[in-house]
Design a protein around this motif. Structure first.
Motif, PDB file in Angstrom:
ATOM      1  N   GLY A 148       0.764  -1.241   0.000  1.00  0.00           N
ATOM      2  CA  GLY A 148       0.000   0.000   0.000  1.00  0.00           C
ATOM      3  C   GLY A 148       0.791   1.285   0.000  1.00  0.00           C
ATOM      4  N   THR A 149       2.112   1.214  -0.009  1.00  0.00           N
ATOM      5  CA  THR A 149       2.899   2.462   0.035  1.00  0.00           C
ATOM      6  C   THR A 149       2.766   3.248  -1.262  1.00  0.00           C
ATOM      7  OG1 THR A 149       4.896   1.258  -0.643  1.00  0.00           O
ATOM      8  CG2 THR A 149       4.548   1.583   1.716  1.00  0.00           C
ATOM      9  N   ASP A 150       2.445   2.563  -2.358  1.00  0.00           N
ATOM     10  CA  ASP A 150       2.249   3.273  -3.623  1.00  0.00           C
ATOM     11  C   ASP A 150       0.967   4.095  -3.605  1.00  0.00           C
ATOM     12  OD1 ASP A 150       0.918   0.806  -3.443  1.00  0.00           O
ATOM     13  OD2 ASP A 150       0.775   0.603  -5.614  1.00  0.00           O
ATOM     14  N   LYS A 151       0.064   3.786  -2.695  1.00  0.00           N
ATOM     15  CA  LYS A 151      -1.156   4.587  -2.559  1.00  0.00           C
ATOM     16  C   LYS A 151      -0.904   5.826  -1.698  1.00  0.00           C
ATOM     17  CE  LYS A 151      -3.693   1.506  -4.738  1.00  0.00           C
ATOM     18  NZ  LYS A 151      -2.673   0.459  -4.955  1.00  0.00           N
ATOM     19  N   VAL A 152       0.116   5.747  -0.848  1.00  0.00           N
ATOM     20  CA  VAL A 152       0.469   6.888  -0.004  1.00  0.00           C
ATOM     21  C   VAL A 152       1.182   7.954  -0.822  1.00  0.00           C
ATOM     22  CG1 VAL A 152       1.863   7.654   1.964  1.00  0.00           C
ATOM     23  CG2 VAL A 152       0.601   5.510   2.085  1.00  0.00           C
ATOM     24  N   LEU A 153       2.133   7.523  -1.648  1.00  0.00           N
ATOM     25  CA  LEU A 153       2.861   8.471  -2.488  1.00  0.00           C
ATOM     26  C   LEU A 153       3.074   7.841  -3.857  1.00  0.00           C
ATOM     27  CD1 LEU A 153       4.112  11.331  -2.199  1.00  0.00           C
ATOM     28  CD2 LEU A 153       6.330  10.201  -1.931  1.00  0.00           C
ATOM     29  N   PRO A 154       2.079   7.979  -4.742  1.00  0.00           N
ATOM     30  CA  PRO A 154       2.201   7.402  -6.084  1.00  0.00           C
ATOM     31  C   PRO A 154       3.316   8.102  -6.869  1.00  0.00           C
ATOM     32  CG  PRO A 154      -0.081   7.989  -5.564  1.00  0.00           C
ATOM     33  CD  PRO A 154       0.786   8.627  -4.527  1.00  0.00           C
ATOM     34  N   PRO A 155       3.844   7.453  -7.902  1.00  0.00           N
ATOM     35  CA  PRO A 155       4.853   8.096  -8.741  1.00  0.00           C
ATOM     36  C   PRO A 155       4.362   9.446  -9.269  1.00  0.00           C
ATOM     37  CG  PRO A 155       4.700   5.777  -9.268  1.00  0.00           C
ATOM     38  CD  PRO A 155       3.568   6.072  -8.322  1.00  0.00           C
ATOM     39  N   GLY A 156       5.169  10.462  -9.119  1.00  0.00           N
ATOM     40  CA  GLY A 156       4.810  11.795  -9.582  1.00  0.00           C
ATOM     41  C   GLY A 156       4.179  12.672  -8.519  1.00  0.00           C
ATOM     42  N   ALA A 157       3.689  12.064  -7.425  1.00  0.00           N
ATOM     43  CA  ALA A 157       3.069  12.844  -6.351  1.00  0.00           C
ATOM     44  C   ALA A 157       4.152  13.415  -5.438  1.00  0.00           C
ATOM     45  CB  ALA A 157       2.108  11.986  -5.554  1.00  0.00           C
ATOM     46  N   SER A 158       3.849  14.530  -4.794  1.00  0.00           N
ATOM     47  CA  SER A 158       4.815  15.160  -3.896  1.00  0.00           C
ATOM     48  C   SER A 158       4.313  15.243  -2.458  1.00  0.00           C
ATOM     49  CB  SER A 158       5.163  16.567  -4.391  1.00  0.00           C
ATOM     50  OG  SER A 158       3.991  17.369  -4.505  1.00  0.00           O
ATOM     51  N   VAL A 159       3.010  15.061  -2.262  1.00  0.00           N
ATOM     52  CA  VAL A 159       2.430  15.145  -0.922  1.00  0.00           C
ATOM     53  C   VAL A 159       1.862  13.783  -0.525  1.00  0.00           C
ATOM     54  CG1 VAL A 159       0.702  16.263   0.527  1.00  0.00           C
ATOM     55  CG2 VAL A 159       1.839  17.568  -1.278  1.00  0.00           C
ATOM     56  N   PRO A 160       2.347  13.191   0.570  1.00  0.00           N
ATOM     57  CA  PRO A 160       1.846  11.877   0.998  1.00  0.00           C
ATOM     58  C   PRO A 160       0.353  11.920   1.330  1.00  0.00           C
ATOM     59  CG  PRO A 160       3.901  12.416   2.120  1.00  0.00           C
ATOM     60  CD  PRO A 160       3.445  13.674   1.430  1.00  0.00           C
ATOM     61  N   ARG A 161      -0.335  10.838   1.002  1.00  0.00           N
ATOM     62  CA  ARG A 161      -1.748  10.697   1.304  1.00  0.00           C
ATOM     63  C   ARG A 161      -1.933   9.811   2.537  1.00  0.00           C
ATOM     64  NH1 ARG A 161      -3.442   9.166  -4.954  1.00  0.00           N
ATOM     65  NH2 ARG A 161      -2.710  11.129  -5.908  1.00  0.00           N
ATOM     66  N   LEU A 162      -3.076   9.911   3.132  1.00  0.00           N
ATOM     67  CA  LEU A 162      -3.369   9.106   4.318  1.00  0.00           C
ATOM     68  C   LEU A 162      -4.018   7.801   3.886  1.00  0.00           C
ATOM     69  CD1 LEU A 162      -4.680  11.827   6.793  1.00  0.00           C
ATOM     70  CD2 LEU A 162      -2.356  10.958   6.483  1.00  0.00           C
ATOM     71  N   ARG A 163      -3.217   6.766   3.806  1.00  0.00           N
ATOM     72  CA  ARG A 163      -3.669   5.420   3.459  1.00  0.00           C
ATOM     73  C   ARG A 163      -2.984   4.439   4.400  1.00  0.00           C
ATOM     74  NH1 ARG A 163      -6.136   8.372   0.531  1.00  0.00           N
ATOM     75  NH2 ARG A 163      -6.669   8.099  -1.675  1.00  0.00           N
ATOM     76  N   ARG A 164      -3.673   3.406   4.772  1.00  0.00           N
ATOM     77  CA  ARG A 164      -3.052   2.423   5.649  1.00  0.00           C
ATOM     78  C   ARG A 164      -2.030   1.599   4.866  1.00  0.00           C
ATOM     79  NH1 ARG A 164      -5.986  -1.596  10.090  1.00  0.00           N
ATOM     80  NH2 ARG A 164      -4.148  -1.650  11.449  1.00  0.00           N
ATOM     81  N   ILE A 165      -0.901   1.307   5.504  1.00  0.00           N
ATOM     82  CA  ILE A 165       0.138   0.523   4.853  1.00  0.00           C
ATOM     83  C   ILE A 165       0.363  -0.776   5.617  1.00  0.00           C
ATOM     84  CG2 ILE A 165       1.291   2.609   4.022  1.00  0.00           C
ATOM     85  CD1 ILE A 165       3.474   1.978   6.208  1.00  0.00           C
ATOM     86  N   GLY A 166       1.136  -1.662   5.013  1.00  0.00           N
ATOM     87  CA  GLY A 166       1.476  -2.911   5.673  1.00  0.00           C
ATOM     88  C   GLY A 166       2.908  -3.301   5.346  1.00  0.00           C
ATOM     89  N   VAL A 167       3.521  -4.054   6.236  1.00  0.00           N
ATOM     90  CA  VAL A 167       4.869  -4.582   6.018  1.00  0.00           C
ATOM     91  C   VAL A 167       4.885  -6.025   6.506  1.00  0.00           C
ATOM     92  CG1 VAL A 167       7.337  -4.283   6.394  1.00  0.00           C
ATOM     93  CG2 VAL A 167       5.836  -2.292   6.488  1.00  0.00           C
TER      94      VAL A 167
END
Length: 220
Positions: A148-167
């Motif tokens: 899910g990290t690509d949903k937080v900061l997709p390619p080309g984006a400069s401002v992180p979004r609030l999305r849950r991530i996992g590792v």
């Protein structure tokens, strides 16, 4: 130590904003060298994953990060990043040599076997450097899946979004073989990529991600 102070501040913020789900963190060795081999979805992977590991994780970073913004440069140094000149013709070997020194010192080294961020969320063929490192040093490889990290900061984006991530951390993998053998390096690399794929659930593409980016393909 500056690293400890930065982590003490940044980790609670990360948990508050992105509520990371963690699985298998007990597979990361508490002591001694290990290679954390991860898929690569976002530039933020090098922030999220080390933040969730109790020990310092060393990564390589291009020298521009150390010569531009002074604050960013100090942050990179404090977080243990290893400076590499990617424009140098020996950049790949320089990275591996730096990683060997990190592992010989008994530390954790983070690497993205794909060699670049995924252009479309799929998992691409791994480069053999990760295998060379393990076969040369004897360090185990811990497969890692960023989710899910690509949903937080997709390619080309400069401002992180609030999305849950996992590792997800997989069980350590140990290998035998000759680091000078192309067959052994490819065998080990393919086994590592298969382990990452099982953790991430990504579609696997038997091509290098950089070649897809260069061709302008999306895979959609």
């Amino acid at each position: 130590m500056l690293y400890s102070a930065l982590k003490a501040v940044s980790v609670p913020v990360m948990h508050l904003l992105w509520r990371p789900r963690m699985e298998g963190r007990e597979h990361v060795p508490a002591h001694g060298p290990a290679i954390l081999a991860s898929n690569h979805l976002s530039v933020l992977d090098s922030f999220f994953m080390p933040a969730l590991v109790p020990r310092m994780v060393r990564f390589v970073a291009k020298k521009e990060y150390f010569t531009g913004n002074r604050l960013a440069a100090e942050w990179m140094r404090a977080m243990g990043a290893v400076e590499i000149d990617r424009e140098n013709v020996t950049a790949a070997q320089d990275m591996l040599d730096a990683a060997v020194e990190v592992l010989k010192a008994g530390e954790l080294f983070g690497i993205y076997p794909e060699g670049t961020r995924s252009p479309d969320g799929r998992l691409y063929r791994g480069k053999i450097g990760v295998a060379w490192l393990s076969l040369t040093t004897g360090a185990p490889i811990v497969p890692v899946a960023m989710l899910g990290t690509d949903k937080v900061l997709p390619p080309g984006a400069s401002v992180p979004r609030l999305r849950r991530i996992g590792v997800r951390f997989g069980e350590p993998m140990t290998f035998t073989g000759d680091p000078g053998s192309a067959r052994d390096r490819r065998r080990v690399t393919d086994e590592v990529m298969a382990a990452i794929q099982r953790l991430s659930g990504q579609e696997y593409v038997p091509r290098y991600g950089a070649s897809v980016k260069g061709a302008g393909e999306t895979g959609v």
